[in-house]
Design a protein around this motif. Sequence first.
Motif, short mmCIF file in Angstrom:
data_model
loop_
_atom_site.label_atom_id
_atom_site.label_comp_id
_atom_site.label_asym_id
_atom_site.label_seq_id
_atom_site.Cartn_x
_atom_site.Cartn_y
_atom_site.Cartn_z
N LEU A 163 0.83 -1.16 0.02
CA LEU A 163 0.04 -0.09 -0.02
C LEU A 163 0.83 1.28 -0.14
N TRP A 164 1.82 1.18 0.83
CA TRP A 164 2.72 2.36 0.93
C TRP A 164 3.44 2.49 -0.57
N LEU A 165 3.88 1.63 -1.19
CA LEU A 165 4.47 1.75 -2.61
C LEU A 165 3.52 2.16 -3.44
N VAL A 166 2.25 1.72 -3.35
CA VAL A 166 1.27 2.15 -4.47
C VAL A 166 0.91 3.43 -4.32
N GLY A 167 0.65 3.95 -3.02
CA GLY A 167 0.28 5.33 -2.73
C GLY A 167 1.42 6.18 -2.85
N TRP A 168 2.80 5.86 -2.76
CA TRP A 168 3.78 6.79 -3.19
C TRP A 168 3.78 7.07 -4.89
N VAL A 169 3.57 5.86 -5.62
CA VAL A 169 3.57 6.09 -7.05
C VAL A 169 2.21 6.93 -7.46
N VAL A 170 1.37 6.69 -6.96
CA VAL A 170 -0.10 7.62 -7.22
C VAL A 170 0.24 9.06 -6.86
N ASN A 171 0.84 9.22 -5.72
CA ASN A 171 0.95 10.47 -5.28
C ASN A 171 1.99 11.21 -6.16
N VAL A 172 3.04 10.69 -6.56
CA VAL A 172 4.11 11.33 -7.44
C VAL A 172 3.59 11.62 -8.66
N HIS A 173 2.94 10.38 -9.29
CA HIS A 173 2.55 10.71 -10.61
C HIS A 173 1.22 11.67 -10.79
N SER A 174 0.47 11.75 -9.85
CA SER A 174 -0.40 12.70 -9.65
C SER A 174 -0.08 14.38 -9.82
N ASP A 175 1.09 14.22 -8.76
CA ASP A 175 1.57 15.63 -8.85
C ASP A 175 2.28 16.17 -10.16
N HIS A 176 2.64 15.20 -10.92
CA HIS A 176 3.38 15.25 -12.18
C HIS A 176 2.17 15.86 -13.21
N ILE A 177 0.99 15.27 -12.93
CA ILE A 177 -0.03 15.54 -13.76
C ILE A 177 -0.39 16.85 -13.52
N LEU A 178 -0.55 17.53 -12.43
CA LEU A 178 -0.91 18.72 -11.88
C LEU A 178 -0.08 19.57 -12.35
N ARG A 179 1.22 19.36 -12.40
CA ARG A 179 2.36 20.35 -12.77
C ARG A 179 2.26 20.56 -14.21
N ASN A 180 1.84 19.88 -14.87
CA ASN A 180 1.84 19.65 -16.43
C ASN A 180 0.59 20.05 -17.04
N LEU A 181 -0.46 20.66 -16.22
CA LEU A 181 -1.77 20.95 -16.81
C LEU A 181 -1.48 22.34 -17.65
N ARG A 182 -0.78 23.29 -17.27
CA ARG A 182 -0.49 24.68 -17.87
C ARG A 182 1.03 24.47 -18.76
N LYS A 183 0.91 25.03 -19.81
CA LYS A 183 2.04 25.10 -20.61
C LYS A 183 2.56 26.29 -20.17
N PRO A 184 3.98 26.64 -20.30
CA PRO A 184 5.01 27.73 -19.85
C PRO A 184 3.96 28.94 -20.28
N GLY A 185 4.05 29.83 -19.23
CA GLY A 185 3.35 31.05 -19.35
C GLY A 185 2.12 31.27 -19.22
N GLU A 186 1.31 30.08 -19.06
CA GLU A 186 -0.16 30.06 -19.02
C GLU A 186 -0.42 30.21 -17.55
N THR A 187 -1.49 30.62 -17.26
CA THR A 187 -2.08 31.09 -15.89
C THR A 187 -3.73 30.47 -15.78
N GLY A 188 -4.07 30.59 -14.80
CA GLY A 188 -5.48 29.78 -14.25
C GLY A 188 -5.42 28.40 -14.12
N TYR A 189 -6.62 27.79 -13.93
CA TYR A 189 -6.71 26.29 -13.58
C TYR A 189 -7.31 25.62 -14.78
N ARG A 190 -6.99 24.06 -15.01
CA ARG A 190 -7.41 23.44 -15.90
C ARG A 190 -8.03 21.97 -15.29
#
Length: 265
Positions: A163-190
């Motif tokens: 569970l710890w390992l699965v949770g860590w992977v989900v957490n890191v992957h989800s953060d990666h998705i959130l960071r890449n929602l905007r292109k450089p220079g974009e603002t706002g939420y998606r």
Amino acid sequence: MEVVLFGLFSSEDEELYILDCMAYCMIFMAVGVFVILLFEKLRYGRYSDSKYGFPVNAKFAWFVQEMPSFFVPLCLLVWASPAKTSLLPNQLLIAMYIFHYAQRCFIYPFLIRGGKPTPFIPFALAFVFCFYNGYMQIRYLSHYAEYPADWVTHPCFTAGSVLWLVGWVVNVHSDHILRNLRKPGETGYRIPNGGMFEYVSGANFLGEITEWVGFALAGHSVHSSAFAISTIVMLASRAVHHHKWYLAKFEDYPKSRKALIPFLF
């Protein structure tokens, strides 16, 4: 360090008693926070409010507030006797904790793209919590925790580690998705999509909750359980608020998506 710590307590039994009290206090505080969060939001990120203190740069805030969760345990381990730290169950549990916070302290903050400043009060409270929890978890594991010789093959430890390992992977992957929602220079939420975001609005929170529930199952102590309970209270509330916010902001937000638990909640 050992001399300093033993100077604060009359005996090891007294320090262990204090560690137990710290865990029960954390559970008690989690109950209080749960009640507060029924009426209030955690005031950082998109919910920042100037009445909760002057703004602190997001990268700086995340780095500094997470530091005690890494450096306090590190100091405790450097001066710890090998009686417990040489045991495999203790080593693996300590490694889970240290590994998570190494990533949260030295990698996550510096990948943030344009995060909103954190008000000082939430920042200071996070720092105190990380110091408190870092000491409680690692002091117990490095000096007092005792497990059966075959604990690493016990179903609780095995299931908790997975569970710890699965949770860590989900957490890191989800953060990666959130960071890449905007292109450089974009603002706002998606709207986030991909990974566990296909099922829940708080995929990153689900990942971290899963991590510490697994840690609690593997650690089998009131100390690890208290941390898991606190994490559930704070991040479940955050996930619910995010879910409501997404539904209100985006007319095309997926109606089948849940807040935190796929298909259920």
